[in-house]
Design an enzyme around this catalytic site. Structure first.
Site, PDB file in Angstrom:
ATOM      1  N   LYS A  81      36.980  35.246  42.510  1.00 32.31           N
ATOM      2  CA  LYS A  81      37.251  36.292  41.744  1.00 32.31           C
ATOM      3  C   LYS A  81      37.259  37.772  42.339  1.00 32.31           C
ATOM      4  O   LYS A  81      36.348  38.186  42.703  1.00 32.31           O
ATOM      5  CB  LYS A  81      36.553  36.388  40.447  1.00 32.31           C
ATOM      6  CG  LYS A  81      37.003  37.564  39.355  1.00 32.31           C
ATOM      7  CD  LYS A  81      36.233  37.250  38.082  1.00 32.31           C
ATOM      8  CE  LYS A  81      36.623  38.412  37.318  1.00 32.31           C
ATOM      9  NZ  LYS A  81      36.091  38.267  35.889  1.00 32.31           N
TER      10      LYS A  81
ATOM     11  N   ARG B 270      41.733  44.269  29.856  1.00 30.26           N
ATOM     12  CA  ARG B 270      40.905  45.133  29.415  1.00 30.26           C
ATOM     13  C   ARG B 270      41.086  45.893  28.092  1.00 30.26           C
ATOM     14  O   ARG B 270      40.174  45.919  27.462  1.00 30.26           O
ATOM     15  CB  ARG B 270      40.599  46.063  30.524  1.00 30.26           C
ATOM     16  CG  ARG B 270      39.939  45.284  31.690  1.00 30.26           C
ATOM     17  CD  ARG B 270      39.262  46.089  32.768  1.00 30.26           C
ATOM     18  NE  ARG B 270      38.779  45.089  34.126  1.00 30.26           N
ATOM     19  CZ  ARG B 270      38.705  45.528  35.151  1.00 30.26           C
ATOM     20  NH1 ARG B 270      38.698  46.726  35.658  1.00 30.26           N
ATOM     21  NH2 ARG B 270      38.299  44.763  36.163  1.00 30.26           N
TER      22      ARG B 270
ATOM     23  N   LYS C  82      41.046  33.382  40.868  1.00 33.96           N
ATOM     24  CA  LYS C  82      41.774  34.598  40.014  1.00 33.96           C
ATOM     25  C   LYS C  82      41.603  36.000  40.618  1.00 33.96           C
ATOM     26  O   LYS C  82      40.674  36.175  41.150  1.00 33.96           O
ATOM     27  CB  LYS C  82      40.517  34.429  38.737  1.00 33.96           C
ATOM     28  CG  LYS C  82      41.046  35.365  37.880  1.00 33.96           C
ATOM     29  CD  LYS C  82      39.953  35.454  36.721  1.00 33.96           C
ATOM     30  CE  LYS C  82      40.325  36.884  35.934  1.00 33.96           C
ATOM     31  NZ  LYS C  82      39.085  37.019  35.148  1.00 33.96           N
TER      32      LYS C  82
HETATM   33  C1  PBG Z   1      35.479  39.142  32.631  1.00 35.98           C
HETATM   34  C2  PBG Z   1      36.953  38.700  32.868  1.00 35.98           C
HETATM   35  C3  PBG Z   1      38.171  39.310  33.216  1.00 35.98           C
HETATM   36  C4  PBG Z   1      39.161  38.504  32.939  1.00 35.98           C
HETATM   37  C5  PBG Z   1      38.797  37.231  32.639  1.00 35.98           C
HETATM   38  N1  PBG Z   1      37.315  37.439  32.466  1.00 35.98           N
HETATM   39  C6  PBG Z   1      38.125  40.682  33.424  1.00 35.98           C
HETATM   40  C7  PBG Z   1      37.602  41.415  34.301  1.00 35.98           C
HETATM   41  O1  PBG Z   1      36.749  40.943  35.206  1.00 35.98           O
HETATM   42  O2  PBG Z   1      37.596  42.867  34.669  1.00 35.98           O
HETATM   43  C8  PBG Z   1      40.690  38.859  33.296  1.00 35.98           C
HETATM   44  C9  PBG Z   1      41.724  38.019  32.889  1.00 35.98           C
HETATM   45  C10 PBG Z   1      43.025  38.855  32.659  1.00 35.98           C
HETATM   46  O3  PBG Z   1      43.234  39.534  33.454  1.00 35.98           O
HETATM   47  O4  PBG Z   1      43.992  37.966  32.201  1.00 35.98           O
HETATM   48  N2  PBG Z   1      34.992  38.556  31.479  1.00 35.98           N
END
Ligand code: PBG
Length: 331
Positions: A203, A213, A256
């Site tokens: 990630k 967000r 991701k």
């Molecule tokens: C954290 C989480 C995030 C996303 C999925 N799980 C946000 C982050 O790490 O700031 C992002 C998913 C998206 O942008 O579609 N719980």
């Protein structure tokens, strides 16, 4: 002179749609698509997410309806994100048996079945950022830094709460070191050896999460996520992360975002022997929707091309906000 003309003509196989279909190397199947869904506590109507046209923060009822539609379209799975009414320093709502995700999980288990009878795979995002008042993915030390190991205890407890409420798969997304092992141990200790882990192993600290967000109301109040999420410059580090997570017991691993990281999807697919998921994130969705709204891009073709490309790069499953729509188009 006939010798100047090509004998080998790759175009022969491209001319007719039936031929193109027969020789296609990559196919999309609704079963490989996973729909991320937001459910918000304490709202009477679904709330549209302005930066993600077509995406809603659901009420419990509208979530049930949308989940039913996704299952009907043959979507392989759903992944739930909760937006609680009350947030605090430790994210208490995340593992509250009556927290919004746990309530939604019970609703979906009664609508869609559970265990061997489930109509689709119900999964959860397992993190704290939606639940903490500071918006960080873990609990903080007095100095305001994320306390990795104290956070693991919270994740373990959230995993058990989600499993008890009916999650078939939990998806830890906080990028804490040791999170998969902590969750696996907790699940097994609580009698949930059957609950699988989809680890967000790779990630990146990405600008493409911006619209999410807003949808999950989890922008950090200070600082950013670069102390735990990966540097977009690094690829080898991703292999290290997936191998660690598999060692710790991950059943499936995820990369991701997807679109800007197709090289990583391919490297991971070539390296590991577990299913690989890729998350087409909120920013990828928003860019296509925004350009299409201005008439600058063919929306439907771009959606299908982006999904095909993620699959071609090696993803076995794709998390996408277009899952239901794409599944219907594929039917
Ligand atoms: C954290 C989480 C995030 C996303 C999925 N799980 C946000 C982050 O790490 O700031 C992002 C998913 C998206 O942008 O579609 N719980």
């Amino acid at each position: 002179m006939s010798a100047q003309f090509p004998v080998v003509r790759p175009r022969r196989l491209r001319r007719a749609p039936a031929l193109r279909r027969m020789v296609a190397e990559t196919r999309l199947d609704p079963a490989d698509l996973v729909l991320p869904m937001f459910v918000k506590e304490g709202v009477g109507e679904p709330q549209p997410v302005p930066s993600m046209p077509g995406v809603f923060q659901h009420t419990r009822d509208s979530l049930r309806k949308a989940a039913h539609e996704a299952a009907e379209a043959g979507v392989g799975g759903l992944i739930l994100f909760g937006v609680p009414a009350v947030k605090d320093g430790v994210g208490s709502a995340a593992d509250d048996p009556d927290g919004i995700v746990q309530l939604a999980l019970r609703d979906l288990a009664s609508d869609l079945g559970s265990g061997p009878d489930a109509a689709t795979v119900v999964m959860t995002d397992l993190c704290l950022d939606e639940y903490t008042d500071h918006g960080h993915c873990g609990i903080l030390t007095p100095a305001g830094e994320i306390d990795n190991d104290a956070t693991l205890e919270r994740y373990a407890s959230i995993a058990v709460a989600q499993a008890e409420a009916g999650a078939a798969v939990v998806g830890p997304s906080g990028m804490m070191d040791g999170q998969v092992a902590a969750i696996r141990t907790a699940l097994d200790g609580a009698g949930h050896a059957d609950v699988a882990i989809l680890a967000y192993s790779v990630k990146y600290a990405s600008a493409y999460y911006g619209p999410f967000r807003e949808a999950a109301e989890c922008a950090p109040r200070f600082g950013d996520r670069s102390t735990h999420q990966q540097d977009p410059a690094n690829a080898e580090e991703s292999i290290r992360e997936v191998l660690l997570d598999i060692d710790e017991g991950a059943d499936m691993v995820m990369v991701k975002p997807a679109g800007a990281y197709l090289d990583i999807v391919r490297r991971v697919r070539d390296t590991v022997r577990v299913p690989v998921a890729a998350y087409q994130v909120s920013g990828e969705y928003a860019m296509v929707e925004a350009a299409a709204e201005r008439g600058w891009i063919d929306r439907d073709r771009t959606i299908m091309e982006s999904l095909t490309s993620i699959r071609r790069a090696g993803a076995d499953m794709i998390l996408t906000y277009w899952a239901t729509e794409a599944a219907r188009r594929l039917a």
